[in-house]
Design an enzyme around this catalytic site. Sequence first.
Site, PDB file in Angstrom:
ATOM      1  N   ASP A 181     -22.122   3.085  24.114  1.00  0.00           N
ATOM      2  CA  ASP A 181     -20.858   2.380  24.421  1.00  0.00           C
ATOM      3  C   ASP A 181     -20.372   2.740  25.829  1.00  0.00           C
ATOM      4  O   ASP A 181     -19.180   2.942  26.054  1.00  0.00           O
ATOM      5  CB  ASP A 181     -19.787   2.708  23.373  1.00  0.00           C
ATOM      6  CG  ASP A 181     -18.611   1.716  23.396  1.00  0.00           C
ATOM      7  OD1 ASP A 181     -18.754   0.630  24.005  1.00  0.00           O
ATOM      8  OD2 ASP A 181     -17.556   2.026  22.826  1.00  0.00           O
ATOM      9  N   ASP A 184     -15.757   9.063  24.089  1.00  0.00           N
ATOM     10  CA  ASP A 184     -15.909   8.072  23.005  1.00  0.00           C
ATOM     11  C   ASP A 184     -17.362   8.027  22.519  1.00  0.00           C
ATOM     12  O   ASP A 184     -18.049   7.019  22.664  1.00  0.00           O
ATOM     13  CB  ASP A 184     -15.463   6.697  23.518  1.00  0.00           C
ATOM     14  CG  ASP A 184     -14.932   5.824  22.398  1.00  0.00           C
ATOM     15  OD1 ASP A 184     -15.010   6.246  21.235  1.00  0.00           O
ATOM     16  OD2 ASP A 184     -14.443   4.704  22.681  1.00  0.00           O
TER      17      ASP A 184
HETATM   18  N1  LIG Z   1     -10.736  14.616  25.529  1.00  0.00           N
HETATM   19  C1  LIG Z   1      -9.812  13.804  26.042  1.00  0.00           C
HETATM   20  N2  LIG Z   1      -8.910  14.252  26.953  1.00  0.00           N
HETATM   21  C2  LIG Z   1      -7.976  13.427  27.473  1.00  0.00           C
HETATM   22  N3  LIG Z   1      -7.857  12.123  27.153  1.00  0.00           N
HETATM   23  C3  LIG Z   1      -8.731  11.603  26.253  1.00  0.00           C
HETATM   24  C4  LIG Z   1      -9.730  12.411  25.650  1.00  0.00           C
HETATM   25  N4  LIG Z   1     -10.448  11.630  24.794  1.00  0.00           N
HETATM   26  C5  LIG Z   1      -9.899  10.408  24.850  1.00  0.00           C
HETATM   27  N5  LIG Z   1      -8.868  10.362  25.732  1.00  0.00           N
HETATM   28  C6  LIG Z   1      -8.014   9.188  26.042  1.00  0.00           C
HETATM   29  O1  LIG Z   1      -7.879   8.403  24.868  1.00  0.00           O
HETATM   30  C7  LIG Z   1      -8.414   7.093  25.085  1.00  0.00           C
HETATM   31  C8  LIG Z   1      -9.113   6.604  23.816  1.00  0.00           C
HETATM   32  O2  LIG Z   1     -10.176   7.487  23.520  1.00  0.00           O
HETATM   33  P1  LIG Z   1     -11.597   6.941  23.058  1.00  0.00           P
HETATM   34  O3  LIG Z   1     -12.391   8.122  22.623  1.00  0.00           O
HETATM   35  O4  LIG Z   1     -12.183   6.065  24.111  1.00  0.00           O
HETATM   36  O5  LIG Z   1     -11.201   6.111  21.747  1.00  0.00           O
HETATM   37  P2  LIG Z   1     -11.293   4.572  21.338  1.00  0.00           P
HETATM   38  O6  LIG Z   1     -12.318   4.546  20.276  1.00  0.00           O
HETATM   39  O7  LIG Z   1      -9.933   4.238  20.868  1.00  0.00           O
HETATM   40  O8  LIG Z   1     -11.702   3.778  22.570  1.00  0.00           O
HETATM   41  C9  LIG Z   1      -9.311   7.229  26.303  1.00  0.00           C
HETATM   42  O9  LIG Z   1      -9.409   6.019  27.026  1.00  0.00           O
HETATM   43  C10 LIG Z   1      -8.650   8.305  27.102  1.00  0.00           C
HETATM   44  O10 LIG Z   1      -7.620   7.750  27.904  1.00  0.00           O
HETATM   45 MG   LIG Z   2     -12.937   4.134  24.118  1.00  0.00          MG
END
Ligand SMILES: Nc1ncnc2c1ncn2[C@@H]1O[C@H](COP(=O)(O)OP(=O)(O)O)[C@@H](O)[C@H]1O
Ligand SMILES: [Mg+2]
Length: 221
Positions: free
Chosen positions: A169, A186
């Site tokens: 992804d 993600d």
């Molecule tokens: N470890 C982290 N530290 C800081 N921000 C994070 C972290 N993981 C995710 N985020 C924030 O949360 C958002 C959503 O996380 P993500 O894992 O991409 O989930 P989703 O499945 O909703 O896309 C990211 O775009 C980022 O802005």
């Molecule tokens: Mg994401």
Amino acid sequence: MDKHNWPLEEGVFDRFSLISLTKFMKKGVFSSIDYCIAEGKEANVYRCSTPEGGFVALKIYRLRSPSFVHMQEYIEGDRRFAGAGSGIDLIHAWTQKEYKNLSLMHDLGCRVPDPIAFKANILAMEFLGENGVPYSRLSDTGSEDPNGDYELLLSDIEKIRAGGLVHADVSEYNILMTDKGPYLIDCGQAVLTSHPRSEEYYKRDLENLRRYFSKYPQFKA
Ligand SMILES: Nc1ncnc2c1ncn2[C@@H]1O[C@H](COP(=O)(O)OP(=O)(O)O)[C@@H](O)[C@H]1O
Ligand SMILES: [Mg+2]
């Protein structure tokens, strides 16, 4: 738990998630939930404070996720999670899958958040930010050094593949721009290279990356 101080979000702070959160608090994984960094279809991500005065990121998957079908594609062909089931069982397996994927990628020396713990539908990981402010996504900030950032990301994608996984992804929305270079986030959908469609996902990842950086006139790849 003072419910008035909680950033309550529909579909995340159900009774089961509260039980898991309490266990994390007792173990000292975090001491308070500060705010919601991002609200998604499948999960919300929160910045939390730790008893030591630092931060962790908590990703809480919705138990009533609308994305079961999408998730199944990335879990059925992965022998680590054969027979993961459906519904809440699938969400639990998915959370564990993201934790395991992050652990492997992190151990391979890739730029991904260091996973800390998982329980049921909740994943605790390293908070990526500066002075408590989360880093921005590549899609929001863009790149000041497209050739350098592309090389770093490509090298991590190849390292992950050599280690037996495909992220599956990769896009500008799943890359955080940190002071240590671009981080892949993600990672729940990442599959073993033995997954029947892993090669297709790998090619899509490379194409997404190349497509994004191609918008920079100075980009050469
Ligand atoms: N470890 C982290 N530290 C800081 N921000 C994070 C972290 N993981 C995710 N985020 C924030 O949360 C958002 C959503 O996380 P993500 O894992 O991409 O989930 P989703 O499945 O909703 O896309 C990211 O775009 C980022 O802005
Ligand atoms: Mg994401």
